[in-house]
Design a protein around this motif. Structure first.
Motif, PDB file in Angstrom:
ATOM      1  N   LYS A   1       0.826  -1.212   0.000  1.00  0.00           N
ATOM      2  CA  LYS A   1       0.000   0.000   0.000  1.00  0.00           C
ATOM      3  C   LYS A   1       0.858   1.259   0.000  1.00  0.00           C
ATOM      4  O   LYS A   1       0.606   2.190  -0.759  1.00  0.00           O
ATOM      5  CB  LYS A   1      -0.931   0.019   1.213  1.00  0.00           C
ATOM      6  CG  LYS A   1      -2.071  -0.951   1.129  1.00  0.00           C
ATOM      7  CD  LYS A   1      -2.963  -0.829   2.344  1.00  0.00           C
ATOM      8  CE  LYS A   1      -4.080  -1.848   2.294  1.00  0.00           C
ATOM      9  NZ  LYS A   1      -4.948  -1.748   3.483  1.00  0.00           N
TER      10      LYS A   1
ATOM     11  N   ASP B   1       2.517   1.693  -3.448  1.00  0.00           N
ATOM     12  CA  ASP B   1       1.609   2.188  -4.484  1.00  0.00           C
ATOM     13  C   ASP B   1       1.270   3.664  -4.291  1.00  0.00           C
ATOM     14  O   ASP B   1       1.175   4.419  -5.258  1.00  0.00           O
ATOM     15  CB  ASP B   1       0.335   1.350  -4.520  1.00  0.00           C
ATOM     16  CG  ASP B   1       0.590  -0.047  -5.067  1.00  0.00           C
ATOM     17  OD1 ASP B   1       1.582  -0.225  -5.814  1.00  0.00           O
ATOM     18  OD2 ASP B   1      -0.196  -0.965  -4.755  1.00  0.00           O
ATOM     19  N   GLU B   2       1.095   4.110  -3.040  1.00  0.00           N
ATOM     20  CA  GLU B   2       0.831   5.522  -2.772  1.00  0.00           C
ATOM     21  C   GLU B   2       2.019   6.384  -3.172  1.00  0.00           C
ATOM     22  O   GLU B   2       1.852   7.469  -3.743  1.00  0.00           O
ATOM     23  CB  GLU B   2       0.504   5.737  -1.293  1.00  0.00           C
ATOM     24  CG  GLU B   2      -0.835   5.200  -0.871  1.00  0.00           C
ATOM     25  CD  GLU B   2      -1.037   5.281   0.629  1.00  0.00           C
ATOM     26  OE1 GLU B   2      -0.233   5.948   1.320  1.00  0.00           O
ATOM     27  OE2 GLU B   2      -2.010   4.678   1.106  1.00  0.00           O
TER      28      GLU B   2
END
Length: 101
Positions: free
Chosen positions: A15, A18-19
């Motif tokens: 996560k 990806d951010e």
């Protein structure tokens, strides 16, 4: 001659990775750079097997694994402003970034 900047990002948390990639793509778009490639590299899995009890029940074992995810970003026609933004980039802890000019 085209100037290509290559970013390689590594992280154990998908996560956060990806951010970070999403924010880099936005910054490059705002500064006038052109994203040539955004490639998710294969996940590297490291497995460890540990004895639960070294004296009794030697056959009883636990298995652990670590997954390291990587992304590769190629930026084409990077302006000096784009390179300046990339070098001053504030990346969250847990993400390793390598920049090749």
């Amino acid at each position: 001659m085209k100037k290509i900047v290559r970013l390689k990002l590594k992280s154990f948390d998908a996560k956060i990775l990806d951010e970070t990639v999403r924010s880099i793509v936005e910054m490059v778009g705002r500064t006038g750079g052109n994203i040539k490639a955004l490639v998710p590299l294969p996940t590297r899995i490291t497995r460890y097997t540990v004895l639960r009890s070294p004296h009794i029940d030697k056959k009883s074992r636990e298995q652990f694994e670590m997954r390291r995810r990587s992304r590769l970003i190629d930026i084409e026609n990077a302006s000096p402003q784009t390179i300046d933004v990339l070098t001053k980039l504030n990346v969250p802890s847990g993400v390793d970034i390598t920049i090749k000019l």
